[in-house]
Design a protein around this motif. Structure first.
Motif, PDB file in Angstrom:
ATOM      1  N   MET A 167       0.856  -1.170   0.000  1.00  0.00           N
ATOM      2  CA  MET A 167       0.000   0.000   0.000  1.00  0.00           C
ATOM      3  C   MET A 167       0.893   1.220   0.000  1.00  0.00           C
ATOM      4  SD  MET A 167      -3.024   1.270   0.036  1.00  0.00           S
ATOM      5  CE  MET A 167      -3.725   2.884   0.386  1.00  0.00           C
ATOM      6  N   PRO A 168       0.660   2.242  -0.827  1.00  0.00           N
ATOM      7  CA  PRO A 168      -0.490   2.342  -1.732  1.00  0.00           C
ATOM      8  C   PRO A 168      -0.328   1.508  -2.997  1.00  0.00           C
ATOM      9  CG  PRO A 168       0.897   4.279  -1.947  1.00  0.00           C
ATOM     10  CD  PRO A 168       1.485   3.461  -0.827  1.00  0.00           C
ATOM     11  N   HIS A 169      -1.418   1.444  -3.748  1.00  0.00           N
ATOM     12  CA  HIS A 169      -1.483   0.761  -5.033  1.00  0.00           C
ATOM     13  C   HIS A 169      -1.246  -0.738  -4.885  1.00  0.00           C
ATOM     14  CE1 HIS A 169      -0.054   5.008  -6.114  1.00  0.00           C
ATOM     15  NE2 HIS A 169      -1.370   4.967  -6.282  1.00  0.00           N
ATOM     16  N   VAL A 170      -2.321  -1.404  -4.472  1.00  0.00           N
ATOM     17  CA  VAL A 170      -2.256  -2.840  -4.184  1.00  0.00           C
ATOM     18  C   VAL A 170      -1.997  -3.632  -5.461  1.00  0.00           C
ATOM     19  CG1 VAL A 170      -3.782  -2.614  -2.197  1.00  0.00           C
ATOM     20  CG2 VAL A 170      -4.766  -3.117  -4.435  1.00  0.00           C
ATOM     21  N   GLN A 171      -1.424  -4.821  -5.275  1.00  0.00           N
ATOM     22  CA  GLN A 171      -1.068  -5.691  -6.388  1.00  0.00           C
ATOM     23  C   GLN A 171      -1.970  -6.918  -6.495  1.00  0.00           C
ATOM     24  OE1 GLN A 171       1.646  -4.953  -8.496  1.00  0.00           O
ATOM     25  NE2 GLN A 171       1.634  -3.026  -7.400  1.00  0.00           N
ATOM     26  N   ALA A 172      -2.654  -7.283  -5.417  1.00  0.00           N
ATOM     27  CA  ALA A 172      -3.258  -8.614  -5.335  1.00  0.00           C
ATOM     28  C   ALA A 172      -4.678  -8.694  -5.889  1.00  0.00           C
ATOM     29  CB  ALA A 172      -3.261  -9.096  -3.879  1.00  0.00           C
ATOM     30  N   ILE A 173      -5.315  -7.577  -6.215  1.00  0.00           N
ATOM     31  CA  ILE A 173      -6.664  -7.619  -6.767  1.00  0.00           C
ATOM     32  C   ILE A 173      -6.576  -7.845  -8.274  1.00  0.00           C
ATOM     33  CG2 ILE A 173      -8.806  -6.332  -7.096  1.00  0.00           C
ATOM     34  CD1 ILE A 173      -8.247  -4.842  -4.536  1.00  0.00           C
ATOM     35  N   VAL A 174      -7.159  -8.927  -8.743  1.00  0.00           N
ATOM     36  CA  VAL A 174      -7.072  -9.318 -10.143  1.00  0.00           C
ATOM     37  C   VAL A 174      -8.449  -9.726 -10.648  1.00  0.00           C
ATOM     38  CG1 VAL A 174      -4.666 -10.070  -9.945  1.00  0.00           C
ATOM     39  CG2 VAL A 174      -6.521 -11.703  -9.517  1.00  0.00           C
ATOM     40  N   PRO A 175      -8.664  -9.772 -11.965  1.00  0.00           N
ATOM     41  CA  PRO A 175      -9.960 -10.229 -12.471  1.00  0.00           C
ATOM     42  C   PRO A 175     -10.316 -11.609 -11.924  1.00  0.00           C
ATOM     43  CG  PRO A 175      -8.680  -9.244 -14.248  1.00  0.00           C
ATOM     44  CD  PRO A 175      -7.765  -9.350 -13.070  1.00  0.00           C
ATOM     45  N   GLY A 176     -11.520 -11.751 -11.444  1.00  0.00           N
ATOM     46  CA  GLY A 176     -11.969 -13.032 -10.923  1.00  0.00           C
ATOM     47  C   GLY A 176     -11.637 -13.283  -9.476  1.00  0.00           C
ATOM     48  N   GLY A 177     -11.002 -12.326  -8.775  1.00  0.00           N
ATOM     49  CA  GLY A 177     -10.696 -12.539  -7.366  1.00  0.00           C
ATOM     50  C   GLY A 177      -9.442 -11.826  -6.926  1.00  0.00           C
ATOM     51  N   VAL A 178      -8.530 -12.597  -6.308  1.00  0.00           N
ATOM     52  CA  VAL A 178      -7.271 -12.053  -5.803  1.00  0.00           C
ATOM     53  C   VAL A 178      -6.152 -13.055  -6.081  1.00  0.00           C
ATOM     54  CG1 VAL A 178      -8.369 -10.703  -3.970  1.00  0.00           C
ATOM     55  CG2 VAL A 178      -7.626 -13.043  -3.492  1.00  0.00           C
ATOM     56  N   SER A 179      -4.921 -12.611  -5.877  1.00  0.00           N
ATOM     57  CA  SER A 179      -3.777 -13.499  -6.063  1.00  0.00           C
ATOM     58  C   SER A 179      -3.188 -13.958  -4.737  1.00  0.00           C
ATOM     59  CB  SER A 179      -2.691 -12.793  -6.891  1.00  0.00           C
ATOM     60  OG  SER A 179      -2.246 -11.618  -6.237  1.00  0.00           O
ATOM     61  N   GLU A 180      -3.676 -13.408  -3.636  1.00  0.00           N
ATOM     62  CA  GLU A 180      -3.139 -13.749  -2.316  1.00  0.00           C
ATOM     63  C   GLU A 180      -3.887 -14.945  -1.737  1.00  0.00           C
ATOM     64  OE1 GLU A 180      -0.331 -13.421   0.518  1.00  0.00           O
ATOM     65  OE2 GLU A 180      -0.495 -12.041  -1.175  1.00  0.00           O
ATOM     66  N   VAL A 181      -3.149 -15.931  -1.260  1.00  0.00           N
ATOM     67  CA  VAL A 181      -3.745 -17.157  -0.722  1.00  0.00           C
ATOM     68  C   VAL A 181      -3.768 -17.080   0.802  1.00  0.00           C
ATOM     69  CG1 VAL A 181      -3.539 -19.666  -0.567  1.00  0.00           C
ATOM     70  CG2 VAL A 181      -2.929 -18.483  -2.704  1.00  0.00           C
ATOM     71  N   PRO A 182      -4.921 -17.294   1.448  1.00  0.00           N
ATOM     72  CA  PRO A 182      -4.983 -17.187   2.908  1.00  0.00           C
ATOM     73  C   PRO A 182      -4.342 -18.385   3.599  1.00  0.00           C
ATOM     74  CG  PRO A 182      -7.108 -17.898   2.069  1.00  0.00           C
ATOM     75  CD  PRO A 182      -6.244 -17.602   0.869  1.00  0.00           C
ATOM     76  N   ASP A 183      -3.713 -18.109   4.734  1.00  0.00           N
ATOM     77  CA  ASP A 183      -3.243 -19.183   5.608  1.00  0.00           C
ATOM     78  C   ASP A 183      -3.443 -18.722   7.047  1.00  0.00           C
ATOM     79  OD1 ASP A 183      -1.007 -17.609   6.401  1.00  0.00           O
ATOM     80  OD2 ASP A 183       0.172 -18.373   4.722  1.00  0.00           O
ATOM     81  N   THR A 184      -3.256 -19.627   8.001  1.00  0.00           N
ATOM     82  CA  THR A 184      -3.538 -19.300   9.401  1.00  0.00           C
ATOM     83  C   THR A 184      -2.627 -18.208   9.940  1.00  0.00           C
ATOM     84  OG1 THR A 184      -2.114 -21.149  10.065  1.00  0.00           O
ATOM     85  CG2 THR A 184      -4.485 -21.578   9.919  1.00  0.00           C
ATOM     86  N   SER A 185      -1.395 -18.130   9.447  1.00  0.00           N
ATOM     87  CA  SER A 185      -0.471 -17.097   9.905  1.00  0.00           C
ATOM     88  C   SER A 185      -0.971 -15.705   9.522  1.00  0.00           C
ATOM     89  CB  SER A 185       0.916 -17.341   9.312  1.00  0.00           C
ATOM     90  OG  SER A 185       1.795 -16.280   9.627  1.00  0.00           O
ATOM     91  N   LYS A 186      -1.421 -15.541   8.281  1.00  0.00           N
ATOM     92  CA  LYS A 186      -1.926 -14.242   7.832  1.00  0.00           C
ATOM     93  C   LYS A 186      -3.201 -13.867   8.586  1.00  0.00           C
ATOM     94  CE  LYS A 186      -0.006 -15.018   3.233  1.00  0.00           C
ATOM     95  NZ  LYS A 186      -0.323 -15.435   1.851  1.00  0.00           N
ATOM     96  N   ILE A 187      -4.063 -14.848   8.778  1.00  0.00           N
ATOM     97  CA  ILE A 187      -5.302 -14.580   9.505  1.00  0.00           C
ATOM     98  C   ILE A 187      -4.995 -14.139  10.932  1.00  0.00           C
ATOM     99  CG2 ILE A 187      -7.389 -15.663  10.449  1.00  0.00           C
ATOM    100  CD1 ILE A 187      -7.377 -17.474   7.924  1.00  0.00           C
ATOM    101  N   TYR A 188      -4.059 -14.791  11.589  1.00  0.00           N
ATOM    102  CA  TYR A 188      -3.685 -14.455  12.969  1.00  0.00           C
ATOM    103  C   TYR A 188      -3.107 -13.046  13.038  1.00  0.00           C
ATOM    104  CZ  TYR A 188      -1.304 -14.759  17.486  1.00  0.00           C
ATOM    105  OH  TYR A 188      -0.869 -14.526  18.764  1.00  0.00           O
ATOM    106  N   ARG A 189      -2.190 -12.718  12.128  1.00  0.00           N
ATOM    107  CA  ARG A 189      -1.609 -11.363  12.110  1.00  0.00           C
ATOM    108  C   ARG A 189      -2.677 -10.311  11.899  1.00  0.00           C
ATOM    109  NH1 ARG A 189       2.021 -11.853   7.296  1.00  0.00           N
ATOM    110  NH2 ARG A 189       2.202  -9.591   7.520  1.00  0.00           N
ATOM    111  N   PHE A 190      -3.581 -10.580  10.990  1.00  0.00           N
ATOM    112  CA  PHE A 190      -4.634  -9.621  10.692  1.00  0.00           C
ATOM    113  C   PHE A 190      -5.512  -9.386  11.917  1.00  0.00           C
ATOM    114  CE2 PHE A 190      -8.759  -8.241   9.101  1.00  0.00           C
ATOM    115  CZ  PHE A 190      -8.412  -7.316   8.125  1.00  0.00           C
TER     116      PHE A 190
END
Length: 484
Positions: A167-190
């Motif tokens: 941020m700014p100007h995100v990279q992960a938003i793409v046609p049909g969804g996103v390119s970032e894959v969720p995992d428990t580590s990212k969810i916990y940090r968030f």
């Protein structure tokens, strides 16, 4: 009849000129002018349409995620694809992280100094001197919170970057969804960062806004505006191709002349009567209009166009969203909601609600499940429409793509053009923009210190900005200021 010019208005995003006529100390007419030409839509012509996700984010460095979202929704619409649940949820988390950051930014770092007296040092000086009313202890706490909010905003951006890449100007938003894959580590940090957001919002942001609202209760009757409200709705809660009518957290709807209604995108047009563009696109819909600059146009005074909904000027933003959602706290204000303080109150209420909702969304993510739907460019001419809710209000991108897979027409109708666009029509039948309407009727105590005018402008959180001067009708400078 005297004339006051504030050019540019500071502590907003970008460059806005405000000009008013004052008779007997009361504003009788107002003009809001955008002083920069955007032109990014023309850059898109002839390009691969998928470039829009990155190029159109450059409209704004403060809220690029909203433009990424609207642009991608337009591509999804044009390509006939829909993200899977993980993709939908991650998009919502990216955009909502930006929303809470932007709302905190707006109150503490843009608007608060109109009500909170900081020490006589930078960044609290220079400034217009206001009628500061907060008790000393409450004012001191608000100043401390101003500084704390800088750290909180950084952490909100970190939340966004977990899913958006940067941020700014995100990279992960793409046609049909996103390119970032969720995992428990990212969810916990968030979630850990989100808990900090929730604590700040509940214990600092909301109490500060309530303190300001209590001390400045008369501002619940100032800056009324057009009283017409528009929300496209945002943060989809289900899959389905029609993103305007699917179930969303922010509801889509209108409130016109005292009546609630549904949104019909075919009612949206843009006027350029008083804008520095050739009149051949006047009143056309955003899927076909291609603007041509006309800097010598007689009577024009703004680079902004004037969006209209079935000919009506419409206010957009947190107040419009919460009014259309019939939030009980905002609805309880009644007519007082349509005001400077009503806008601040609605924005704070919205931020608290959103932070709680985000905790539910992140726990719905399913590691290992798909985040994106494959796509291909269409082999015929198509039009995509992407409607969402940015922090400042209703945002729409329209994208016409040729049969050979190239962008033909691109138009972004942004929240600030709804709120701060110039008038339409002429004479007695002229329809002023919501911000112009909100300023008319305001009493200005001191033309050398027109704090009343900038309080109204900042309540809309326009994305436009910097340095101020006040002038007489004969253009002689009375005073000149450098205001933070």
């Amino acid at each position: 009849m005297a004339r006051i010019v504030v050019d540019p208005v500071t502590r907003i995003e970008g460059h806005l000129k405000l000009e008013v006529e004052v008779d007997g100390g009361v504003v009788v007419d107002a003009w809001t002018s955008g002083t920069l030409w955007r032109g990014l839509e023309l850059i898109m012509q002839g390009r691969d349409p998928r470039d829009s996700e990155q190029i159109m984010q450059r409209i704004c460095g403060v809220c690029p995620t909203a433009h990424a979202t609207a642009g991608i929704l337009a591509l999804d619409d044009a390509f006939g694809i829909e993200p899977p649940p993980n993709g939908r949820i991650i998009r919502n988390l990216i955009l909502s992280s930006n929303l809470i950051q932007s709302n905190i930014l707006h109150f503490f770092h843009l608007a608060a100094l109109d009500y909170v007296k900081g020490p006589d040092i930078a960044p609290f000086k220079p400034r217009y001197e206001a009628d500061y009313r907060l008790p000393d202890d409450v004012n001191a706490e608000a100043v401390n919170t101003y500084l704390e909010a800088l750290t909180i905003r950084r952490k909100a951006q970190e939340m966004l970057a977990i899913w958006g890449g940067k941020m700014p100007h995100v990279q992960a938003i793409v046609p049909g969804g996103v390119s970032e894959v969720p995992d428990t580590s990212k969810i916990y940090r968030f979630i850990n960062l989100l808990k900090e957001m929730q604590a700040f919002i509940d214990n600092k942001y909301i109490p500060t806004v309530k303190a300001v609202a209590g001390a400045y209760a008369d501002w619940f009757a100032i800056g009324v505006g057009c009283r017409n409200m528009l929300s496209y709705g945002g943060y989809p809660q289900e899959e389905g191709m029609n993103h305007l009518n699917k179930e969303k957290y922010f509801k889509s709807g209108t409130y016109i002349r005292g009546r609630f209604g549904e949104v019909d995108a075919n009612m949206i047009t843009e006027e350029v009567t008083y804008s520095w563009y050739k009149d051949d696109t006047n009143g056309t819909t955003p899927d076909v209009a291609v603007i041509s600059p006309d800097v010598d146009k007689k009577g024009a005074y703004s680079w902004m166009k004037s969006p209209r909904y079935n000919g009506e000027a419409m206010e957009v933003g947190p107040l419009a969203r919460q009014w259309i959602m019939k939030d009980p706290d905002v609805a309880a204000l009644g007519d007082k909601a349509f005001s400077v303080m009503g806008r601040h109150f609605a924005r704070a209420i919205e931020t608290a609600k959103m932070a709680k909702e985000m905790e539910k969304w992140v726990l719905q993510l399913e590691p290992g499940k798909p985040v994106c739907t494959p796509h291909k460019l269409p082999d015929k001419e198509v039009v995509g429409m992407g409607l969402c809710e940015g922090s400042r209000g209703a945002l729409g991108h329209w994208h016409r793509i040729s049969s050979d897979g190239r962008t033909m027409v691109y138009n972004a109708v942004v929240p600030t053009t709804w709120n701060a666009g110039p008038r339409t029509g002429s004479g007695a039948s002229a329809v002023r923009g919501p911000m112009e309407q909100a300023i008319i009727g305001t009493r200005v105590a001191d033309p050398n210190n027109p704090v009343e005018l900038v309080r109204i402008v900042r309540s809309f959180d326009p994305c436009l900005g910097c340095a101020i001067h006040v002038m007489t009708p004969d253009k002689k400078t009375i005073s000149q200021f450098a205001i933070n």
